[in-house]
Design a protein around this motif. Sequence first.
Motif, PDB file in Angstrom:
ATOM      1  N   VAL A  22      50.878  11.948 -16.649  1.00 38.90           N
ATOM      2  CA  VAL A  22      51.670  11.884 -17.880  1.00 38.90           C
ATOM      3  C   VAL A  22      52.255  13.260 -18.210  1.00 38.90           C
ATOM      4  N   LEU A  23      53.522  13.244 -18.602  1.00 40.25           N
ATOM      5  CA  LEU A  23      54.161  14.485 -19.051  1.00 40.25           C
ATOM      6  C   LEU A  23      54.237  14.488 -20.570  1.00 40.25           C
ATOM      7  N   VAL A  24      53.730  15.537 -21.193  1.00 40.02           N
ATOM      8  CA  VAL A  24      53.943  15.718 -22.630  1.00 40.02           C
ATOM      9  C   VAL A  24      55.125  16.660 -22.762  1.00 40.02           C
ATOM     10  N   LEU A  25      56.203  16.136 -23.346  1.00 37.74           N
ATOM     11  CA  LEU A  25      57.437  16.911 -23.390  1.00 37.74           C
ATOM     12  C   LEU A  25      57.763  17.351 -24.814  1.00 37.74           C
ATOM     13  N   GLY A  26      57.661  18.647 -25.038  1.00 33.83           N
ATOM     14  CA  GLY A  26      57.971  19.188 -26.354  1.00 33.83           C
ATOM     15  C   GLY A  26      59.458  19.397 -26.543  1.00 33.83           C
ATOM     16  N   CYS A  27      59.845  19.605 -27.785  1.00 32.10           N
ATOM     17  CA  CYS A  27      61.251  19.849 -28.112  1.00 32.10           C
ATOM     18  C   CYS A  27      61.319  21.110 -28.948  1.00 32.10           C
ATOM     19  N   GLY A  28      62.211  22.037 -28.562  1.00 29.74           N
ATOM     20  CA  GLY A  28      62.176  23.363 -29.167  1.00 29.74           C
ATOM     21  C   GLY A  28      62.992  23.544 -30.441  1.00 29.74           C
ATOM     22  N   THR A  29      63.478  22.465 -31.030  1.00 28.33           N
ATOM     23  CA  THR A  29      64.335  22.689 -32.208  1.00 28.33           C
ATOM     24  C   THR A  29      63.632  22.214 -33.490  1.00 28.33           C
ATOM     25  N   CYS A  30      64.138  21.174 -34.140  1.00 30.65           N
ATOM     26  CA  CYS A  30      63.588  20.795 -35.460  1.00 30.65           C
ATOM     27  C   CYS A  30      62.072  20.643 -35.466  1.00 30.65           C
ATOM     28  N   VAL A  31      61.564  19.838 -34.516  1.00 30.45           N
ATOM     29  CA  VAL A  31      60.124  19.544 -34.547  1.00 30.45           C
ATOM     30  C   VAL A  31      59.275  20.771 -34.230  1.00 30.45           C
ATOM     31  N   ALA A  32      59.921  21.809 -33.649  1.00 32.81           N
ATOM     32  CA  ALA A  32      59.174  23.048 -33.425  1.00 32.81           C
ATOM     33  C   ALA A  32      59.077  23.807 -34.741  1.00 32.81           C
ATOM     34  N   VAL A  33      60.177  23.795 -35.497  1.00 32.44           N
ATOM     35  CA  VAL A  33      60.194  24.525 -36.766  1.00 32.44           C
ATOM     36  C   VAL A  33      59.251  23.884 -37.782  1.00 32.44           C
ATOM     37  N   CYS A  34      59.085  22.552 -37.699  1.00 31.29           N
ATOM     38  CA  CYS A  34      58.156  21.919 -38.651  1.00 31.29           C
ATOM     39  C   CYS A  34      56.772  21.719 -38.020  1.00 31.29           C
TER      40      CYS A  34
END
Lengths: 222, 329
Positions: A22-34
Amino acid sequence: MIIAQRKPLEEIKEMVASYEKVLVLGCGTCVAVCFAGGEKEAKLLASELRMARQMEGKSTQIIEHTIQRQCEWEFIDPIKELVASVDAVVSTACGIGVQGMAERFEDKPIFPGVNTTFLGMPVQPGEFVERCQACGDCILDLTGGICPVARCAKSLMNGPCGGSQNGKCEVNPETPCAWQLIYDRLSKLGQLERLLDVMPAKNWSTSRDGGLRKIIREDLKL
Amino acid sequence: MSGDNGKELVVGSKLERLLKAGHFVVTGELGPPQSADRSVIEKKASYLRDVVDAVNITDNQTAVVRMCSMAVAKMLIDLGIEPIMQMTCRDRNRIAIQSDLLGAYALGVRNLLCLTGDHQSFGNHPQAKNVHDLDSITLIQMVRQMRDAKKFQCGEEIKGQEPRFFIGGAANPFADPFEFRPYRLGKKVKAGVEFIQTQLIFNVPKFREFMKRCGDLGLLDKVYILAGVGPIKSLAAARYMATSVPGMDVPQEYIDRMANAVKSIPQEDKKARREAWEREGIKICAEIIQQVREIPGVAGVHIMSIEWESAVPEIVQQAGLLPRPKLDA
Ligand code: SF4
């Protein structure tokens, strides 16, 4: 920005229970800031999953990676090979990112790792509040820069309702009454007379009610 | 379109006729059951008949599912009681509301009270999706336009009989911001409201001040104000209303009176305590009616005694408002 909240580990674990890698894929924009689904949170989720699965004697092949945005092809496309190498993806991006991934990787199960919650801002450290409902017809010019569509529990055009007391909303004594805020702000601006006119029934066809929304900008087309 | 109340009849409901003839009007309220049981309506109606001039039928009040107000309004008509149908914006969009208005008029309903509606989080289906396509003020506007301009909300002409309602609204003089409340009432008048029923009044001096400000704005010639009153059932109810109901103002004086009412009755004698509370609650209500009656611009009272409809005859009697006026046919 888009504000999201991590889903409980139990729920995520269930979603990917039948997948080996399984790959856990983060996102570096809005959801990183919150602090819900950025690089740090993706790493944390991956290690939580690994530990939980280890205790159950399951595969611990959980890898993590983060891209700048899951809502734009140019950031999604470069991770094609990485996605091809796993059995499923948990995306900690907002609902837009999850769908972007699903659309690009047709044969790969993509699962949401967060609940996309609202459009808002951190008003102070650790406190995120809704500000906009993307109704498609902004009326902030009429309401002193405070949105009753998003911030009044009943989206009233002509508030405050009879439940407004001590500046709070009847629905939740912790929540400021949006119309009291509008009143106070217009009063400071010397524009209270704005509230004397009846605001007409809102046209909701520009909102979600009108069906899927789409903007076409000929000037930007290739 | 203004809410100017001439003396000419525009709808001809009993409520409108009594108000325009200058009678001090008494309206009551009937809460439909949380079941399909018709007999509940008949029983409650029996307390209100000949004691009040017209009866509000609540629309799923406090967001709890109940028998629909239109059906109950029709039952009251059949029982010889004039209904004031309540309509909220919580559960219906403009399409559903207009459709209901056509049906209600065809069934003989002539008075309509336009409300925003309690939020669903107060009720028994907090998971529900709410509507709030309109708010109380844009609802009033729509109902008035359907009647006077014979047009649907979208602007299309109503071909054939238009629904004609005597149009009511609510006002809460005790909600915040206090200074804005008379102006908000003015907006309802601008939108076309013809009568107003207020939130429960216990703080009479504050209500008097509200009425004075409405008078200063010239609103009292344009709209009939029915002061909302209701009996307190127990000390616990008084405390609850004072502290936990948003927009309600219950002065300490009445809480003390409810406490004193049972002072000499032992705790164990539950029945005697209940009766003493009920007597005091009814007495306070009748006194408040007499006080608000003296306030210029108050055209009547609206007695809210939901789930205690049986108290209404006694209240109206004690307030000296019986017998109710009869209209020539
Ligand atoms: S109290 Fe204020 S925010 Fe809450 S529903 Fe009423 S007007 Fe809206």
